[in-house]
Enzyme design. Structure first.
Site, PDB file in Angstrom:
ATOM      1  N   HIS A 362       0.799  -1.237   0.000  1.00 42.30           N
ATOM      2  CA  HIS A 362       0.000   0.000   0.000  1.00 42.30           C
ATOM      3  C   HIS A 362       0.822   1.273   0.000  1.00 42.30           C
ATOM      4  O   HIS A 362       0.261   2.361   0.137  1.00 42.30           O
ATOM      5  CB  HIS A 362      -0.915   0.055   1.222  1.00 42.30           C
ATOM      6  CG  HIS A 362      -1.986  -0.986   1.237  1.00 42.30           C
ATOM      7  ND1 HIS A 362      -3.238  -0.780   0.726  1.00 42.30           N
ATOM      8  CD2 HIS A 362      -1.978  -2.251   1.706  1.00 42.30           C
ATOM      9  CE1 HIS A 362      -3.962  -1.872   0.887  1.00 42.30           C
ATOM     10  NE2 HIS A 362      -3.219  -2.788   1.486  1.00 42.30           N
ATOM     11  N   LYS A 550      -7.763  14.246   4.668  1.00 44.90           N
ATOM     12  CA  LYS A 550      -6.948  13.028   4.618  1.00 44.90           C
ATOM     13  C   LYS A 550      -5.939  13.135   5.752  1.00 44.90           C
ATOM     14  O   LYS A 550      -5.852  14.176   6.400  1.00 44.90           O
ATOM     15  CB  LYS A 550      -6.223  12.911   3.276  1.00 44.90           C
ATOM     16  CG  LYS A 550      -5.490  14.201   2.863  1.00 44.90           C
ATOM     17  CD  LYS A 550      -4.795  14.065   1.511  1.00 44.90           C
ATOM     18  CE  LYS A 550      -5.717  14.247   0.328  1.00 44.90           C
ATOM     19  NZ  LYS A 550      -6.007  13.015  -0.388  1.00 44.90           N
ATOM     20  N   ARG A 551      -5.166  12.082   5.998  1.00 43.92           N
ATOM     21  CA  ARG A 551      -4.128  12.196   7.013  1.00 43.92           C
ATOM     22  C   ARG A 551      -3.149  13.304   6.659  1.00 43.92           C
ATOM     23  O   ARG A 551      -2.910  13.568   5.481  1.00 43.92           O
ATOM     24  CB  ARG A 551      -3.383  10.861   7.165  1.00 43.92           C
ATOM     25  CG  ARG A 551      -4.153   9.838   7.936  1.00 43.92           C
ATOM     26  CD  ARG A 551      -4.514  10.330   9.316  1.00 43.92           C
ATOM     27  NE  ARG A 551      -3.327  10.456  10.147  1.00 43.92           N
ATOM     28  CZ  ARG A 551      -2.907   9.515  10.990  1.00 43.92           C
ATOM     29  NH1 ARG A 551      -3.591   8.405  11.144  1.00 43.92           N
ATOM     30  NH2 ARG A 551      -1.821   9.710  11.701  1.00 43.92           N
ATOM     31  N   LYS A 556       1.467  14.402   1.090  1.00 53.20           N
ATOM     32  CA  LYS A 556       0.108  14.744   0.638  1.00 53.20           C
ATOM     33  C   LYS A 556      -0.034  16.246   0.378  1.00 53.20           C
ATOM     34  O   LYS A 556      -1.007  16.696  -0.199  1.00 53.20           O
ATOM     35  CB  LYS A 556      -0.924  14.270   1.662  1.00 53.20           C
ATOM     36  CG  LYS A 556      -0.948  12.746   1.814  1.00 53.20           C
ATOM     37  CD  LYS A 556      -1.969  12.300   2.844  1.00 53.20           C
ATOM     38  CE  LYS A 556      -1.904  10.819   3.172  1.00 53.20           C
ATOM     39  NZ  LYS A 556      -2.516   9.954   2.143  1.00 53.20           N
ATOM     40  N   THR A 658      -8.164   6.917  -1.792  1.00 54.85           N
ATOM     41  CA  THR A 658      -9.542   6.443  -1.915  1.00 54.85           C
ATOM     42  C   THR A 658     -10.505   7.594  -1.643  1.00 54.85           C
ATOM     43  O   THR A 658     -11.646   7.571  -2.104  1.00 54.85           O
ATOM     44  CB  THR A 658      -9.821   5.280  -0.940  1.00 54.85           C
ATOM     45  OG1 THR A 658      -9.242   5.597   0.332  1.00 54.85           O
ATOM     46  CG2 THR A 658      -9.219   3.991  -1.447  1.00 54.85           C
ATOM     47  N   LYS A 662     -14.273   8.961  -3.338  1.00 54.47           N
ATOM     48  CA  LYS A 662     -15.475   9.351  -2.598  1.00 54.47           C
ATOM     49  C   LYS A 662     -15.972  10.725  -3.067  1.00 54.47           C
ATOM     50  O   LYS A 662     -17.176  10.944  -3.219  1.00 54.47           O
ATOM     51  CB  LYS A 662     -15.185   9.352  -1.081  1.00 54.47           C
ATOM     52  CG  LYS A 662     -14.862   7.950  -0.555  1.00 54.47           C
ATOM     53  CD  LYS A 662     -14.199   7.925   0.811  1.00 54.47           C
ATOM     54  CE  LYS A 662     -13.536   6.562   1.040  1.00 54.47           C
ATOM     55  NZ  LYS A 662     -12.634   6.522   2.206  1.00 54.47           N
TER      56      LYS A 662
END
Ligand code: 26W
Length: 823
Positions: A362, A550-551, A556, A658, A662
C-alpha cells in the site's frame, strides 16, 4: 443479483426498543439519555441481524466453501447503526418507527462512537472490502485487533492539535459479541528446546520459559446489502492466562503471573497512530504476532474440524490476504502450526503456506517499510525467528542459483540482512500474489521499488485498483443525491455501480443540472451548519467548497494548499478589484502525535484561517476552515458537500488514494496530480472534467535519481513565492512567535538533518498549482459547464466501487465461490 428484502414488523421493532431500554437501563425511553436510547435502538437492530448471521454460518459449515481471511492491523469501520439499517434495506421503515417513538434518527445515529480501529486509507479500504465481500456473498473473515482505544480524538486548541483518547468502548459497543469459546493461547519469548521424538526420530521444537496471553475474539456483524449474508469481523482482545488458569500461582510463580497480566493489558491497549511511518516499537510487533497467531490457529482448527484433522489441502479452502506487511508473521506462524503442531515436514508445510498467503503493498514511502532488528525479533518470537531464518536460507540459495556470484542481488533481496528482518521481502518470497493498489503504483513497484523481485518472479505481480463502497459513501452519506439518482435510473447502482453511467444521459439536461446543483447546495448548507456548530465560523454555501481531507503527511502536501491560500490572500489584498468566485478552503487531517512538521502545518492552517477569516476588507472572498477530528462519520457529510477535491500529492507517492473516489462519486471535480488512482479517475471522466497540474511521477523519480532539485532557484526568481515564504518567518501568521513556522520554512529551503530541501517538490509545483486553481475559478463561473462536469464525475465513477475491486481479487487471487444464503 436478486435483492432480498425481509419483512419488517414496525410494532414489534418499537416494542423491542422500549423493552431494551427497560432491561438494559431500568428506564422508560423518555427518562433515558440519548446514549441509552441509541443503545436500545442498536440492540433492536442487532436482533434483526442475528438470524441471518446464524443462517450464514450454518450455510458455510454445510457448503464448506473457500474462505478469505483478510488479515489487517486496521479496520476503520465508521458507525455501524446507519449502515446496518441501510444494508438491511430497512432505513426508512426504522426511521418511521423511531419517529413514532418520538426519536430522531439522526440524533440517535450521532450517539454512536466511530469504531476507529485504523489510521487512514489502509484501514478504511479494509472496511469497504468487508462491505463488498458480504454484499457479493463471498465467505470471508476480517481478522484484526480489538484496540481498547482506537485512533485518537483530535481537538484543536489555540490552533494546535491536542490528542485525547478514543474511549469507544466506554458505554459498551452494542454490535459486538464475545466468543469466549474460541480463545487461544499466544506465546512470547523464552527459548526453543529441541526434543527428539523416540518413535519417529524427528526433532520436535518446543518453546520453553515463555510468557503468554489468551486471545479472545469479539465478532462484529458485516451485513451484505439486500441479501441474507452476514459475515464477521473478528477482533481479538487479550486476557491474562491466570484468569482462567491458576497454574502459575500453583507453582508459586507469582512474578510470571503478574507479567502476563501486564502483557495482556498492554497488548491491545491502543492503535499506533502512525500512518506511513514505521517506528519499530516492540509492542507493535507483539500486537502483530498476537492477532496473527490467534487468527491462524483458529483458521487451521476450523479447517481441520471440517476435514477430519487433515491439513494437507488447506490451500483449497483457505487464503490469507496480508493488508500490507503488518500481518506478515502469518507466513511463519502458519509454517510453525503445520510443522510443530501437525507434524508436516518443511517441504509439505512450505508448499501449503506458499499457496495460502498473498500480499498487498500500500505504499512506496521508504519510511513505512517494516524492518525488525534481529535481536528484538528473535527474543520476542524465538521459534518464528528460526523459521524465518530457514525461509531466508533457502531463498538466498535460490537467488544464488539464479544470479551466480551476484552479491548485490542478495543484499537487495534477502529477507534477513544487515541485522534486520525485512517483512516485505518475507511476504513477497512466501506469498503467491503481490499486488499494488492502482495501475501507476503497481507499475512503480515493478519498475522501481520491487524491481529485483519482479524480475525473479514476475508471475506473482498484479494490480488491483482500490475502490470504495457506494452504500456508505453515497446511499448513507448523501441521501438526497442517492434518492435523485434512483429516481432517474433506478436503484441498480446500489449493487452495480457501473449502472451509474446512465446518468450521462442527463448531463446536458438543464433541469437535471439544476436539480443536481440544488442537492449539492443543500449538502453544503448541511456542512455549513456543522462548521458553524463545531468551529463557530460562518461559511457561505454559495462559495466554492474546496476540500482537502486526509491524514496529514508532507507527501500529501497540505502545505502546498495553504501556501497557495496565503498567496491568493496577498493577491486580493494588493488588488481589491481582483475578481474571483468566493472560495471556502476546508481542511481536515490528523497528524501522528510525534510528527513535528505535520503538527506545525495544522497550526499554520489554523493561524492562516484566523487572519483571513477576520479580515473584513476581503469581503468574504476567501474563508479557511479546519474541521476538527476528521473521521469516517463527518467524512460522509464532507464528501457530499464538496465542489473541489484536492488530491495534490507529490506524483509517485500516493499509492492510490480512496478519498479521491469518494469525492468523485459525490460530484466533485478533482484538482490533482497525476498520482495514484487520480490517473484512472482522469481516464474515466476525461481530462476536461478534472484539473491536473504538476510534475509527473517520471519527472519526480528522475529528479530524485539526480539527487533532487534546487528550490533556491525558485525562491530567488519568483517574487510571489518568496513573499509567501517570508511570511512563514516574519510573524504575519504567528505574531507572538515569529519563529513558530521555522521548521516548515527550513523544510522547503534548507538542507537539514541529512535531508535535501523540498523533497516533496512543493515549490517546484507551486506555479502550476496556482494556475490550476485559476482554472477551477474559471470553470466555476460557467454554471452549466460546471454542473455538467460534476455530474459526469458522478456518472463515470462506476469503476471505483470496491465491488469491482473485490471481484478482481476473487477472480485473480482468492478464487472464491459465492454462497447464497436462503431464509
Ligand atoms: C508501519 C507504519 C505504517 C502504518 C500504515 C506503514 C504503512 C501504513 C499504511 C500502509 C499507510 C496507508 O494507509 N497507505 C494507504 O493505503 C491506501 C489503501 O490502499 C491507499 O489508497 C493510499 O494511497 C495509501 O497511502
Amino acid at each position: 443479483m436478486a435483492i432480498h428484502k425481509a419483512k419488517f414488523d414496525k410494532e414489534e421493532f418499537k416494542k423491542a426498543v422500549v423493552g431494551n431500554c427497560k432491561s438494559l437501563y431500568r428506564k422508560t425511553l423518555d427518562e433515558a439519555s440519548q446514549q441509552q436510547r441509541f443503545q436500545s435502538v442498536a440492540y433492536a437492530v442487532k436482533d434483526l441481524i442475528m438470524d441471518k448471521w446464524i443462517a450464514t454460518h450454518k450455510q458455510y459449515d454445510k457448503e464448506d466453501p473457500k474462505v478469505v481471511y483478510y488479515m489487517s492491523m486496521e479496520f476503520l469501520m465508521g458507525r455501524a447503526l446507519g449502515n446496518n439499517m441501510i444494508n438491511l434495506m430497512q432505513y426508512k421503515e426504522i426511521k418511521k418507527a423511531l419517529e413514532e417513538l418520538d426519536l430522531d434518527i439522526n440524533e440517535i445515529e450521532d450517539q454512536e462512537p466511530d469504531p476507529a480501529l485504523g489510521n487512514g486509507g489502509l484501514g478504511r479500504l479494509a472496511a469497504c472490502f468487508l462491505d463488498s465481500l458480504a454484499t457479493l456473498e463471498y465467505p470471508s473473515y476480517g481478522c484484526g485487533i480489538r484496540y481498547r482505544y482506537g485512533m485518537f480524538k483530535q481537538e484543536i486548541k489555540d490552533g494546535y492539535q491536542i490528542e485525547t483518547p478514543d474511549d469507544w468502548l466506554r458505554d459498551g459497543y452494542p454490535f459486538e459479541i464475545k466468543r469466549a469459546e474460541y480463545r487461544y493461547e499466544v506465546k512470547f519469548g523464552g527459548y526453543v528446546k529441541v526434543v527428539k521424538d523416540e518413535k519417529t526420530g524427528r526433532d520436535n521444537f518446543v518453546q520453553e520459559d515463555y510468557r503468554s496471553v489468551i486471545a479472545v475474539p469479539y465478532d462484529l456483524p458485516i451485513l451484505g446489502y439486500g441479501n441474507n449474508t452476514v459475515n464477521s469481523l473478528r477482533i481479538w482482545d487479550a486476557e491474562p492466562v491466570v484468569k482462567f488458569n491458576l497454574n502459575s500461582f500453583d507453582k508459586g510463580d507469582y512474578q510470571k503471573a503478574i507479567e502476563e497480566e501486564n502483557l495482556a493489558k498492554n497488548l491491545v491497549e491502543v492503535l499506533y497512530p502512525n500512518d506511513n511511518h514505521y517506528a519499530g516499537k516492540e509492542l507493535r510487533l507483539k500486537q502483530q504476532y498476537f492477532f496473527v497467531s490467534a487468527s491462524v490457529q483458529r483458521a487451521v482448527d476450523r479447517y481441520k474440524n471440517m476435514h477430519n484433522g487433515d491439513v494437507s489441502k488447506l490451500y483449497e479452502k483457505v487464503t490469507f490476504q496480508l493488508n500490507d506487511t503488518h500481518p506478515t508473521v502469518t507466513v511463519a506462524e502458519l509454517m510453525r502450526i503445520l510443522m510443530d503442531e501437525n507434524g508436516l515436514d518443511w517441504d509439505q508445510a512450505w508448499d501449503i503456506t506458499s499457496k495460502t498467503v498473498a500480499y498487498t503493498n500500500h505504499t512506496i514511502m521508504a519510511e513505512a517499510l517494516e524492518k525488525w532488528p534481529i535481536e528484538l525479533f528473535s527474543r520476542l518470537l524465538p521459534r518464528i525467528y528460526q523459521i524465518v531464518e530457514e525461509i531466508n536460507r533457502r531463498f538466498v540459495e535460490k537467488i544464488k542459483a539464479k544470479y551466480p556470484g551476484d552479491q548485490e542481488k542478495i543484499r537487495k533481496m534477502a529477507i534477513i540482512y544487515d541485522g534486520q528482518v525485512k517483512m516485505a521481502h518475507l511476504a513477497i518470497c512466501a506469498g503467491y500474489s503481490v499486488n499494488g493498489v492502482a495501475k501507476l503504483h503497481t507499475e512503480i513497484l515493478k519498475k522501481q521499488e520491487l524491481k529485483d523481485f519482479y524480475e525473479m518472479m514476475p508471475e506473482k505481480f498484479n494490480n488491483k485498483t482500490n475502490g470504495i463502497t457506494q452504500r456508505r459513501f453515497l446511499l448513507h452519506g448523501n441521501p438526497l443525491l442517492a434518492e435523485w439518482i434512483t429516481d432517474k435510473i433506478g436503484d441498480g447502482w446500489i449493487t452495480d455501480l457501473k449502472q451509474i453511467d446512465k446518468l450521462s444521459l442527463y448531463v446536458d439536461d438543464k433541469k437535471a443540472q439544476q436539480e443536481f446543483m440544488n442537492i449539492k447546495y443543500k449538502n453544503k448548507v448541511r456542512l455549513a451548519e456543522y462548521i458553524k456548530k463545531y468551529n463557530g465560523i460562518d461559511v457561505d454555501p454559495n462559495s466554492i467548497f474546496d476540500v482537502q481531507v486526509k491524514r496529514l503527511h508532507e507527501y500529501k502536501r497540505q502545505l502546498l494548499n495553504i501556501l497557495h491560500v496565503m498567496y491568493l490572500y496577498n493577491k486580493i489584498k494588493t488588488d481589491p478589484t481582483f475578481d474571483m468566485e468566493p472560495r471556502t478552503f476546508i481542511f481536515g487531517a490528523k497528524a501522528a502525535a510525534g510528527y513535528r512538521i505535520a503538527k506545525q502545518t495544522i497550526k499554520l492552517i489554523n493561524n492562516v484561517a484566523n487572519v483571513i477569516n477576520n479580515d473584513a476588507s476581503i469581503s468574504g472572498k476567501i474563508k479557511v476552515v479546519f474541521i476538527e477530528n476528521y473521521r469516517v462519520s463527518n467524512g460522509e457529510m464532507i464528501f457530499a458537500a464538496a465542489d473541489v477535491s484536492e488530491q495534490i500529492s507529490t506524483a509517485s507517492k500516493e499509492a492510490s488514494g480512496t478519498g479521491n473516489m469518494k469525492f468523485m462519486l459525490n460530484g466533485a471535480i478533482t484538482l490533482g496530480t497525476m498520482d495514484g488512482a487520480n490517473v484512472e479517475i482522469v481516464q474515466e471522466v476525461g481530462e476536461e472534467n478534472a484539473v491536473i497540474f504538476g510534475l509527473s511521477s517520471d519527472e519526480v523519480i528522475k529528479y530524485e535519481n539526480e539527487g533532487g532539485y534546487d528550490p533556491m532557484e525558485i525562491f530567488n526568481e519568483d517574487q510571489d513565492v518568496r513573499e509567501v515564504l517570508m511570511e512563514l518567518i516574519n510573524g504575519k501568521y504567528s505574531d507572538n512567535d515569529p519563529e513558530e513556522f521555522r521548521d516548515i520554512y527550513n523544510s522547503l529551503l534548507n538542507f537539514q538533518d541529512g535531508r535535501r530541501a523540498d523533497i516533496y517538490f512543493i515549490l517546484k509545483d507551486f506555479k502550476s498549482y496556482a494556475k490550476a486553481q485559476e482554472e477551477i475559478d474559471k470553470r466555476y463561473k460557467d454554471k452549466a459547464g460546471w454542473a455538467k462536469s460534476v455530474m459526469l464525475n458522478t456518472a463515470k465513477s462506476g469503476k471505483f466501487s470496491s465491488d469491482r475491486t473485490i471481484e478482481e481479487y476473487v477472480k485473480d487471487i482468492w478464487k472464491l465461490e459465492k454462497v447464497h444464503v436462503e431464509m
